[in-house]
Design a protein around this motif. Sequence first.
Motif, mmCIF file in Angstrom:
data_model
loop_
_atom_site.group_PDB
_atom_site.id
_atom_site.type_symbol
_atom_site.label_atom_id
_atom_site.label_comp_id
_atom_site.label_asym_id
_atom_site.label_seq_id
_atom_site.Cartn_x
_atom_site.Cartn_y
_atom_site.Cartn_z
ATOM 1 N N ASP A 79 0.809 -1.232 0.000
ATOM 2 C CA ASP A 79 0.000 0.000 0.000
ATOM 3 C C ASP A 79 0.836 1.273 0.000
ATOM 4 O O ASP A 79 0.343 2.346 0.305
ATOM 5 C CB ASP A 79 -0.952 0.009 1.202
ATOM 6 C CG ASP A 79 -0.207 -0.005 2.529
ATOM 7 O OD1 ASP A 79 1.025 0.070 2.518
ATOM 8 O OD2 ASP A 79 -0.873 -0.079 3.562
ATOM 9 N N GLU A 163 -12.537 -8.068 7.697
ATOM 10 C CA GLU A 163 -11.410 -7.729 8.572
ATOM 11 C C GLU A 163 -11.164 -8.815 9.622
ATOM 12 O O GLU A 163 -10.028 -9.259 9.824
ATOM 13 C CB GLU A 163 -11.658 -6.384 9.269
ATOM 14 C CG GLU A 163 -11.604 -5.176 8.341
ATOM 15 C CD GLU A 163 -12.947 -4.839 7.727
ATOM 16 O OE1 GLU A 163 -13.142 -3.673 7.342
ATOM 17 O OE2 GLU A 163 -13.813 -5.740 7.647
ATOM 18 N N GLN A 209 -11.960 -9.230 0.745
ATOM 19 C CA GLN A 209 -11.567 -7.867 0.403
ATOM 20 C C GLN A 209 -12.048 -6.883 1.466
ATOM 21 O O GLN A 209 -13.165 -6.990 1.958
ATOM 22 C CB GLN A 209 -12.155 -7.477 -0.950
ATOM 23 C CG GLN A 209 -11.661 -8.345 -2.098
ATOM 24 C CD GLN A 209 -10.165 -8.254 -2.302
ATOM 25 O OE1 GLN A 209 -9.615 -7.155 -2.423
ATOM 26 N NE2 GLN A 209 -9.496 -9.389 -2.325
ATOM 27 N N TRP A 210 -11.181 -5.936 1.825
ATOM 28 C CA TRP A 210 -11.544 -4.900 2.790
ATOM 29 C C TRP A 210 -11.040 -3.565 2.269
ATOM 30 O O TRP A 210 -10.135 -3.501 1.447
ATOM 31 C CB TRP A 210 -10.940 -5.194 4.164
ATOM 32 C CG TRP A 210 -9.444 -5.208 4.182
ATOM 33 C CD1 TRP A 210 -8.628 -6.216 3.762
ATOM 34 C CD2 TRP A 210 -8.568 -4.148 4.613
ATOM 35 N NE1 TRP A 210 -7.304 -5.857 3.911
ATOM 36 C CE2 TRP A 210 -7.244 -4.594 4.433
ATOM 37 C CE3 TRP A 210 -8.795 -2.868 5.145
ATOM 38 C CZ2 TRP A 210 -6.140 -3.806 4.762
ATOM 39 C CZ3 TRP A 210 -7.698 -2.084 5.469
ATOM 40 C CH2 TRP A 210 -6.388 -2.554 5.284
ATOM 41 N N ARG A 211 -11.646 -2.500 2.767
ATOM 42 C CA ARG A 211 -11.238 -1.154 2.376
ATOM 43 C C ARG A 211 -10.818 -0.367 3.597
ATOM 44 O O ARG A 211 -11.491 -0.393 4.630
ATOM 45 C CB ARG A 211 -12.397 -0.426 1.682
ATOM 46 C CG ARG A 211 -12.750 -0.976 0.310
ATOM 47 C CD ARG A 211 -13.833 -0.129 -0.340
ATOM 48 N NE ARG A 211 -14.157 -0.609 -1.685
ATOM 49 C CZ ARG A 211 -15.053 -0.040 -2.474
ATOM 50 N NH1 ARG A 211 -15.718 1.044 -2.053
ATOM 51 N NH2 ARG A 211 -15.289 -0.526 -3.671
ATOM 52 N N ALA A 212 -9.679 0.314 3.472
ATOM 53 C CA ALA A 212 -9.197 1.136 4.583
ATOM 54 C C ALA A 212 -10.142 2.310 4.808
ATOM 55 O O ALA A 212 -10.559 2.980 3.860
ATOM 56 C CB ALA A 212 -7.792 1.640 4.293
ATOM 57 N N SER A 213 -10.475 2.556 6.053
ATOM 58 C CA SER A 213 -11.370 3.659 6.404
ATOM 59 C C SER A 213 -11.064 4.117 7.816
ATOM 60 O O SER A 213 -10.264 3.498 8.539
ATOM 61 C CB SER A 213 -12.835 3.221 6.299
ATOM 62 O OG SER A 213 -13.150 2.290 7.323
ATOM 63 N N ASN A 216 -11.997 1.353 10.474
ATOM 64 C CA ASN A 216 -11.133 0.192 10.731
ATOM 65 C C ASN A 216 -9.660 0.569 10.835
ATOM 66 O O ASN A 216 -8.776 -0.278 10.660
ATOM 67 C CB ASN A 216 -11.335 -0.881 9.656
ATOM 68 C CG ASN A 216 -10.980 -0.393 8.252
ATOM 69 O OD1 ASN A 216 -10.348 0.648 8.080
ATOM 70 N ND2 ASN A 216 -11.400 -1.142 7.243
ATOM 71 N N HIS A 220 -5.462 -1.612 10.578
ATOM 72 C CA HIS A 220 -4.732 -1.548 9.317
ATOM 73 C C HIS A 220 -3.431 -2.344 9.300
ATOM 74 O O HIS A 220 -3.206 -3.166 8.408
ATOM 75 C CB HIS A 220 -4.463 -0.088 8.937
ATOM 76 C CG HIS A 220 -5.683 0.639 8.474
ATOM 77 N ND1 HIS A 220 -5.671 1.965 8.078
ATOM 78 C CD2 HIS A 220 -6.971 0.237 8.356
ATOM 79 C CE1 HIS A 220 -6.902 2.328 7.739
ATOM 80 N NE2 HIS A 220 -7.698 1.306 7.903
ATOM 81 N N ARG A 224 -2.638 -5.864 7.125
ATOM 82 C CA ARG A 224 -1.577 -6.043 6.129
ATOM 83 C C ARG A 224 -0.702 -7.240 6.479
ATOM 84 O O ARG A 224 -0.281 -8.001 5.603
ATOM 85 C CB ARG A 224 -0.750 -4.766 6.015
ATOM 86 C CG ARG A 224 -1.529 -3.595 5.410
ATOM 87 C CD ARG A 224 -0.609 -2.489 4.940
ATOM 88 N NE ARG A 224 0.067 -1.802 6.031
ATOM 89 C CZ ARG A 224 -0.416 -0.745 6.667
ATOM 90 N NH1 ARG A 224 -1.611 -0.271 6.344
ATOM 91 N NH2 ARG A 224 0.264 -0.161 7.629
#
Length: 391
Positions: A79, A163, A209-213, A216, A220, A224
Amino acid sequence: MRIDLTENGPPVDVAIDDRVGVALRNSGIVTAVPSLATGWWTLGPAGKVGVAEVAGVELWIAPKLDIRRLFFLIGFARDQKIWRDEDLALHEEPDLLSALAAAFARQASRATEQGLLQGYRQVEEALPVLRGRLRSSDQLSRRFGLAIPLEVRYDEYDIDIAENRLLRGAAEVLLKIPQVGPIARQQLRRLVRSMADVTPARPGRNLPQWRASRLNARYHVALRLAELVLRGGSVDQTAGTVLVNGFVLDMAKVFEDFVTASLGTALSTHGGHCRAQDRWHLDEAGHITMKPDLVWYRASGHVAAVVDAKYKAEKPSGFPYADLYQMLAYCTALDLARGHLVYAKGNEPATSHVVRNNGVEILQHTLDLTREPADLLAETADLARLIAAGI
């Protein structure tokens, strides 16, 4: 039996059963060749680092690179953020597996100490009553017009989200490896117990699949690391009739991912955009597919440069210059006057070659992976400027 090897280090001769030798060879984690003496095999590194168990043999393959540098390469490629040493505390651990297990257990414990994240997930199932939306096509194809049960789709708000699935899956992978230390093992077991209602992710490429926000953010770093564990743990396979189990990294893939991410970002600052593993064809009919590691396009859409990352030169039997042949094919198909090969410093020299009769120039560059992260990124930026200047 435990066998210790070092990446790019010398092979060792070991007394093992032929069945075990064949299993080791089929695993692809090490090279394995039977010796002239009966019952002896010569084992050597094969570009992988980490720990694996094959047919009752423990393979410990130490990376040539410092563990902190290795984790930087992995983290940036994921990332483009640098993991801080104080986050991972890698200097406290003597080997790659211990470092990873301790770092993940520590980060996962920190991430979940305030409680498990909750979120919405989509559920599809058959129910006796309507909940959410009816899946009409499934109702007709599966129930043949019957009124019940109903094929429905609805949103559930709970802890069984991507997550948490990643964290539990990574914890279970590490718990299967006997060499994980007692403190990390205790933390991992505690994590698994707290996630009894979570479906664990399985090792492999198709991870949840997850999205950084903002919601959460505390997960992080742990996420990873979890993805790293699950991808490295995907060496679980059946080699013949023998199970391969462990955590192994392919150094060629680690280097390729880092170069693609870092050099792609640096080249994009000079205009245009980059694409990794872009699909091209060598022949007019489109039967021979090629996927260069990185293709840089001008803003107009025309190809500006092609780059291939090679941790070290590929020299299959009979083709000692396979990298150069491959790059020549890329330049021919993309109609470029020059192509760029990027190696890890120390594995191949920085040089250039001009192909006879057509004038295509193939440049070999090197990156010093032992440098501090900021210096290595600066070296990558210099390489991008050199490539851009040669257009």
